[in-house]
Write an enzyme that holds these catalytic residues in place. Structure first.
Site, PDB file in Angstrom:
ATOM      1  N   HIS A   1       4.685   8.140 -38.758  1.00  0.00           N
ATOM      2  CA  HIS A   1       6.093   8.589 -39.865  1.00  0.00           C
ATOM      3  C   HIS A   1       5.967   7.327 -40.858  1.00  0.00           C
ATOM      4  O   HIS A   1       5.742   7.534 -41.827  1.00  0.00           O
ATOM      5  CB  HIS A   1       7.284   7.513 -39.411  1.00  0.00           C
ATOM      6  CG  HIS A   1       7.798   8.792 -37.976  1.00  0.00           C
ATOM      7  ND1 HIS A   1       7.876   8.284 -36.576  1.00  0.00           N
ATOM      8  CD2 HIS A   1       9.142   9.637 -38.191  1.00  0.00           C
ATOM      9  CE1 HIS A   1       8.574   9.798 -35.992  1.00  0.00           C
ATOM     10  NE2 HIS A   1       9.104   9.165 -36.732  1.00  0.00           N
TER      11      HIS A   1
ATOM     12  N   ASP B   1       7.729  19.102 -38.885  1.00  0.00           N
ATOM     13  CA  ASP B   1       7.960  17.280 -38.505  1.00  0.00           C
ATOM     14  C   ASP B   1       9.036  17.262 -39.835  1.00  0.00           C
ATOM     15  O   ASP B   1       8.496  18.198 -41.053  1.00  0.00           O
ATOM     16  CB  ASP B   1       7.132  16.752 -38.010  1.00  0.00           C
ATOM     17  CG  ASP B   1       8.027  15.759 -37.092  1.00  0.00           C
ATOM     18  OD1 ASP B   1       9.170  15.187 -37.237  1.00  0.00           O
ATOM     19  OD2 ASP B   1       6.683  14.929 -36.816  1.00  0.00           O
TER      20      ASP B   1
END
Length: 490
Positions: free
Chosen positions: A176, A247
């Site tokens: 992230h 993702d």
């Protein structure tokens, strides 16, 4: 051409209610992804699905792994434990029952695509983003439970998604925020990290999610943009013909490297079929990615045939969802993951009881003082709710006081009167320097204090004092912690 591009996009939004731009776009999108900020109460998923489905047959997707990663139950905590507990209990029948309960709940709410399960092999205990989301560190165990979870979920008519290919379990960075590197040989990768994906493909998984990681032994490019991994290994070697979904492309590993827009084009070129976008940025993010893909087709850097192939695979998934048989109505008041599905006792609670570990802790003799160490969770978990005070009250040990600590708090200021039991709760205490320091301070003052760790159990690292490990922050995990502290043995 815009319609073709829209078909490969999974789009999110920031608001509690779908904004007008999303409602206009939804009928043509591959899917709309619901995130935690969209779901203020447990019933919001069904409310949003009903709203959007009155206008189109748009597919709704969500991350509902159970345990720490929940979206439907973001504000109240997951009613099912996560994968670590299921792997530790090591009963594939319980795993299947938990997955079925999640699937029935999602299907009842109108959600067709679950971006789960996590099938990573968590071979690095200090991994900051996987941890209790994985079934464990043994490839055979992970493969067995991944297969059971996927089959059970898809039997409810909800599509599963095995993630994060080619494996995110041996990383020390969080994708992230940065681009993790998996430093292993190809032989080790094939022995440790590939088997669960082989098992997922054999189980008939409808989608596989890519990882924003680099495995130098396999390719210098991030896996999301690696033709060798997506087309060479996943398609040709494993024979997988379902949807490959990225993702979220606005995660730091891609956004701060090649950039979200360039990453989207590169992912399609490498063999991905669906491009997942996060909630932050909404319409602007959607339009920028769509424009980048359109431009790449127009200048020839992305063959139109590759885009058409990707859209066909997403459409095939949508067709599978349309053809899924209807589910029977659930029991009155039943919600995703709740107890007594089809007359069972709660399978998740049973698994959580089997997986719990108690070291040196005795039952509380009176109502305790509870100290909560609230660290910043990773973005996959977000601000998902957890609480031990409520479960303690439910078993007759309602706390006399609850102190909340954060990384800038000084535990020396805590009021911990002698004669009252003290319970300290933290998540992944072994990985958090400030939590370890806070626990050490409390323990030195009160050696009878009990530490409850709701993260990945690390008894080999956390060796001081009475300890309880429950392997996650879901409601069953916290209930079991309360039962153990109260001396209840079921």
């Amino acid at each position: 051409m815009k319609e073709l591009v829209d078909r490969v996009l999974l789009v999110g939004f920031e608001e509690p209610d779908p904004p007008e731009w999303l409602r206009r776009a939804a009928p043509g999108l591959g899917a709309v992804v619901l995130y935690g900020q969209n779901l203020l109460v447990d019933t919001d998923a069904a409310r949003l699905a009903e709203l959007l489905h009155t206008e189109s047959d748009v597919v709704l997707a969500v991350d509902e792994e159970g345990g720490d990663v929940t979206r439907v139950h973001y504000r109240e905590g997951s009613p099912t434990p996560g994968n670590y507990v299921l792997g530790a209990a090591d009963d594939v029948t319980l795993t299947a029952k938990v997955a079925e309960s999640i699937g029935v709940g999602l299907r009842t709410a109108g959600i067709g695509w679950n971006l789960a399960p996590d099938v990573d092999v968590n071979s690095a205990p200090e991994n900051p983003v996987i941890g209790v989301r994985a079934f464990g560190a043994d490839p055979k165990l992970v493969s067995a439970h991944a297969s059971a979870w996927i089959r059970a979920l898809e039997e409810t008519g909800v599509a599963a998604c095995a993630k994060h290919f080619p494996g995110h379990g041996d990383t020390r960075a969080d994708s992230h925020h940065a681009l993790p590197v998996v430093d292993c040989s190809e032989a080790e990768w094939r022995r440790v990290h590939l088997p669960p994906f082989v098992a997922a493909v054999e189980a008939g998984v409808r989608s596989v999610m890519t990882a924003h990681v680099v495995v130098p032994a396999l390719d210098a490019a991030p896996a999301t943009m690696s033709r060798r991994l997506l087309t060479g290994v996943l398609r040709r070697e494993l024979g997988y013909d379902g949807v490959i979904v990225t993702d979220a492309l606005d995660m730091g590993a891609i956004r701060d490297g090649v950039g979200t827009e360039a990453g989207a084009v590169a992912a399609l070129r490498a063999g991905a079929d669906a491009l997942c976008l996060g909630a932050i940025g909404g319409e602007g993010l959607y339009l920028r990615v769509r424009s980048a893909v359109l431009a790449a087709v127009e200048d020839g850097s992305l063959p139109r045939a590759r885009l058409e192939e990707a859209a066909e695979r997403v459409e095939a998934l949508r067709g599978w969802l349309r053809e899924a048989p209807p589910r029977p109505d659930p029991e009155p008041g039943w919600v995703c993951g709740s107890a007594s599905l089809n007359g069972w006792d709660d399978p998740g609670l049973e698994a959580a009881r089997r997986a719990a570990l108690v070291l040196g802790a005795s039952p509380l003799a009176a109502r305790p003082i509870v100290v909560e160490m609230r660290d910043t969770p990773n973005l996959a978990v977000g601000e998902a709710y957890w609480d031990l005070a409520g479960p303690l009250a439910a078993v007759g040990r309602e706390p006399l006081a609850v102190h909340r600590l954060t990384s800038d708090a000084v535990p020396l200021t805590l009021d911990l009167p002698d004669g009252l039991p003290v319970v300290v709760v933290g998540r992944d205490v072994a990985r958090s320097a400030w939590q370890r320091a806070a626990w050490q301070t409390v323990y030195e003052r009160r050696p009878d204090a009990v530490l409850v760790d709701i993260g990945l159990p690390r008894p080999d690292v956390l060796t001081e004092g009475p300890r309880v490990f429950v392997g996650g922050a879901g409601r069953p995990n916290l209930r079991v912690a309360a039962e153990l502290l109260a001396g209840i043995r079921l």
